[in-house]
Motif scaffolding. Structure first.
Motif, PDB file in Angstrom:
ATOM      1  N   VAL A 197       0.855  -1.185   0.000  1.00 24.10           N
ATOM      2  CA  VAL A 197       0.000   0.000   0.000  1.00 24.10           C
ATOM      3  C   VAL A 197       0.890   1.234   0.000  1.00 24.10           C
ATOM      4  O   VAL A 197       1.767   1.368   0.841  1.00 24.10           O
ATOM      5  N   HIS A 198       0.634   2.120  -0.957  1.00 22.49           N
ATOM      6  CA  HIS A 198       1.408   3.356  -1.033  1.00 22.49           C
ATOM      7  C   HIS A 198       0.589   4.571  -0.623  1.00 22.49           C
ATOM      8  O   HIS A 198       1.148   5.603  -0.301  1.00 22.49           O
ATOM      9  N   ILE A 199      -0.747   4.423  -0.667  1.00 21.36           N
ATOM     10  CA  ILE A 199      -1.635   5.509  -0.258  1.00 21.36           C
ATOM     11  C   ILE A 199      -2.736   4.918   0.609  1.00 21.36           C
ATOM     12  O   ILE A 199      -3.489   4.058   0.160  1.00 21.36           O
ATOM     13  N   ALA A 200      -2.837   5.380   1.848  1.00 23.51           N
ATOM     14  CA  ALA A 200      -3.898   4.951   2.760  1.00 23.51           C
ATOM     15  C   ALA A 200      -5.049   5.945   2.625  1.00 23.51           C
ATOM     16  O   ALA A 200      -4.868   7.137   2.832  1.00 23.51           O
ATOM     17  N   GLN A 201      -6.221   5.447   2.254  1.00 19.45           N
ATOM     18  CA  GLN A 201      -7.372   6.316   2.039  1.00 19.45           C
ATOM     19  C   GLN A 201      -8.361   6.122   3.185  1.00 19.45           C
ATOM     20  O   GLN A 201      -9.424   5.537   3.031  1.00 19.45           O
ATOM     21  N   LEU A 202      -7.996   6.636   4.343  1.00 19.36           N
ATOM     22  CA  LEU A 202      -8.825   6.498   5.531  1.00 19.36           C
ATOM     23  C   LEU A 202      -9.978   7.489   5.509  1.00 19.36           C
ATOM     24  O   LEU A 202      -9.914   8.512   4.847  1.00 19.36           O
ATOM     25  N   ASN A 203     -11.031   7.159   6.212  1.00 20.16           N
ATOM     26  CA  ASN A 203     -12.145   8.076   6.421  1.00 20.16           C
ATOM     27  C   ASN A 203     -12.236   8.310   7.922  1.00 20.16           C
ATOM     28  O   ASN A 203     -12.573   7.402   8.675  1.00 20.16           O
ATOM     29  N   THR A 204     -11.935   9.505   8.341  1.00 15.98           N
ATOM     30  CA  THR A 204     -11.878   9.834   9.767  1.00 15.98           C
ATOM     31  C   THR A 204     -13.183   9.499  10.475  1.00 15.98           C
ATOM     32  O   THR A 204     -13.172   8.996  11.595  1.00 15.98           O
ATOM     33  N   ALA A 205     -14.313   9.737   9.816  1.00 13.02           N
ATOM     34  CA  ALA A 205     -15.605   9.475  10.439  1.00 13.02           C
ATOM     35  C   ALA A 205     -15.868   7.987  10.633  1.00 13.02           C
ATOM     36  O   ALA A 205     -16.648   7.598  11.496  1.00 13.02           O
ATOM     37  N   CYS A 240      -2.355   7.482  10.219  1.00 10.09           N
ATOM     38  CA  CYS A 240      -1.403   8.351   9.516  1.00 10.09           C
ATOM     39  C   CYS A 240       0.032   8.067   9.952  1.00 10.09           C
ATOM     40  O   CYS A 240       0.941   8.031   9.119  1.00 10.09           O
ATOM     41  N   ALA A 241       0.222   7.862  11.251  1.00 10.01           N
ATOM     42  CA  ALA A 241       1.565   7.585  11.767  1.00 10.01           C
ATOM     43  C   ALA A 241       2.084   6.238  11.267  1.00 10.01           C
ATOM     44  O   ALA A 241       3.257   6.115  10.891  1.00 10.01           O
ATOM     45  N   ILE A 242       1.217   5.240  11.254  1.00 11.41           N
ATOM     46  CA  ILE A 242       1.626   3.922  10.745  1.00 11.41           C
ATOM     47  C   ILE A 242       1.971   4.039   9.257  1.00 11.41           C
ATOM     48  O   ILE A 242       2.980   3.488   8.801  1.00 11.41           O
ATOM     49  N   ALA A 243       1.150   4.767   8.509  1.00 16.97           N
ATOM     50  CA  ALA A 243       1.429   4.963   7.085  1.00 16.97           C
ATOM     51  C   ALA A 243       2.753   5.701   6.898  1.00 16.97           C
ATOM     52  O   ALA A 243       3.593   5.303   6.078  1.00 16.97           O
ATOM     53  N   GLU A 244       2.955   6.757   7.669  1.00 12.04           N
ATOM     54  CA  GLU A 244       4.197   7.534   7.560  1.00 12.04           C
ATOM     55  C   GLU A 244       5.419   6.675   7.880  1.00 12.04           C
ATOM     56  O   GLU A 244       6.436   6.732   7.174  1.00 12.04           O
ATOM     57  N   ALA A 245       5.334   5.863   8.918  1.00 14.77           N
ATOM     58  CA  ALA A 245       6.453   4.993   9.300  1.00 14.77           C
ATOM     59  C   ALA A 245       6.788   3.985   8.213  1.00 14.77           C
ATOM     60  O   ALA A 245       7.913   3.488   8.139  1.00 14.77           O
ATOM     61  N   ASN A 246       5.812   3.716   7.353  1.00 18.52           N
ATOM     62  CA  ASN A 246       6.013   2.768   6.253  1.00 18.52           C
ATOM     63  C   ASN A 246       6.114   3.467   4.899  1.00 18.52           C
ATOM     64  O   ASN A 246       5.906   2.850   3.859  1.00 18.52           O
ATOM     65  N   HIS A 247       6.429   4.767   4.927  1.00 17.10           N
ATOM     66  CA  HIS A 247       6.667   5.562   3.717  1.00 17.10           C
ATOM     67  C   HIS A 247       5.457   5.599   2.783  1.00 17.10           C
ATOM     68  O   HIS A 247       5.608   5.630   1.566  1.00 17.10           O
ATOM     69  N   ALA A 248       4.263   5.614   3.369  1.00 12.54           N
ATOM     70  CA  ALA A 248       3.033   5.703   2.587  1.00 12.54           C
ATOM     71  C   ALA A 248       2.390   7.064   2.821  1.00 12.54           C
ATOM     72  O   ALA A 248       2.567   7.694   3.866  1.00 12.54           O
TER      73      ALA A 248
END
Length: 130
Positions: free
Chosen positions: A8-16, A28-36
């Motif tokens: 996965v290179h882009i995490a498309q989360l929905n905050t709600a 977001c932090a998990i994605a950032e730690a994995n260069h996503a």
């Protein structure tokens, strides 16, 4: 596991739907730690949009924000002050909290009357083939 494997290179989360601001910040932090990167997904109303904007404004790995058109029409009417939008960009609200206030008179004038939740998955009688 998908982020850690690089699948996965882009995490498309929905905050709600992800559990709110704190859970979204964790994603977001998990994605950032994995260069996503992150691209907050929006299929709900202006309160969810404001939460997504808050996440986008604070995530160093933010890529792009999904919107429902330009937050005009009924979505603008639901807020005391509509979300700002100009030249294809969203303005980050500066008021406390999410920066928006629900116009309760408009919300009360348009109650949801169905028994169904739009997020329910179709009922299946057979097992999932996967």
């Amino acid at each position: 596991p998908l982020l850690a494997s690089g699948a996965v290179h882009i995490a498309q989360l929905n905050t709600a739907r992800a559990g709110g601001i704190l859970e979204s910040r964790k994603i977001c932090a998990i994605a950032e730690a994995n260069h996503a990167l992150i691209a907050p997904h929006l299929y709900n109303g202006p309160i969810g949009a404001a939460a997504n904007i808050a996440i986008a404004a604070t995530a160093p790995n933010f890529l792009i924000l999904e919107a429902i058109l330009d937050f005009t029409n009924f979505h603008a009417e639901l807020l005391s002050t509509p979300l700002g939008w100009a030249d294809g960009a969203v303005s980050v609200p500066t008021s406390p909290g999410l920066g928006v206030e629900l116009n309760e008179d408009v919300a009360r004038a348009h109650p949801y009357t169905s028994d169904a939740l739009h997020l329910e998955m179709p009922y299946r009688t057979e097992p999932d083939p996967l």
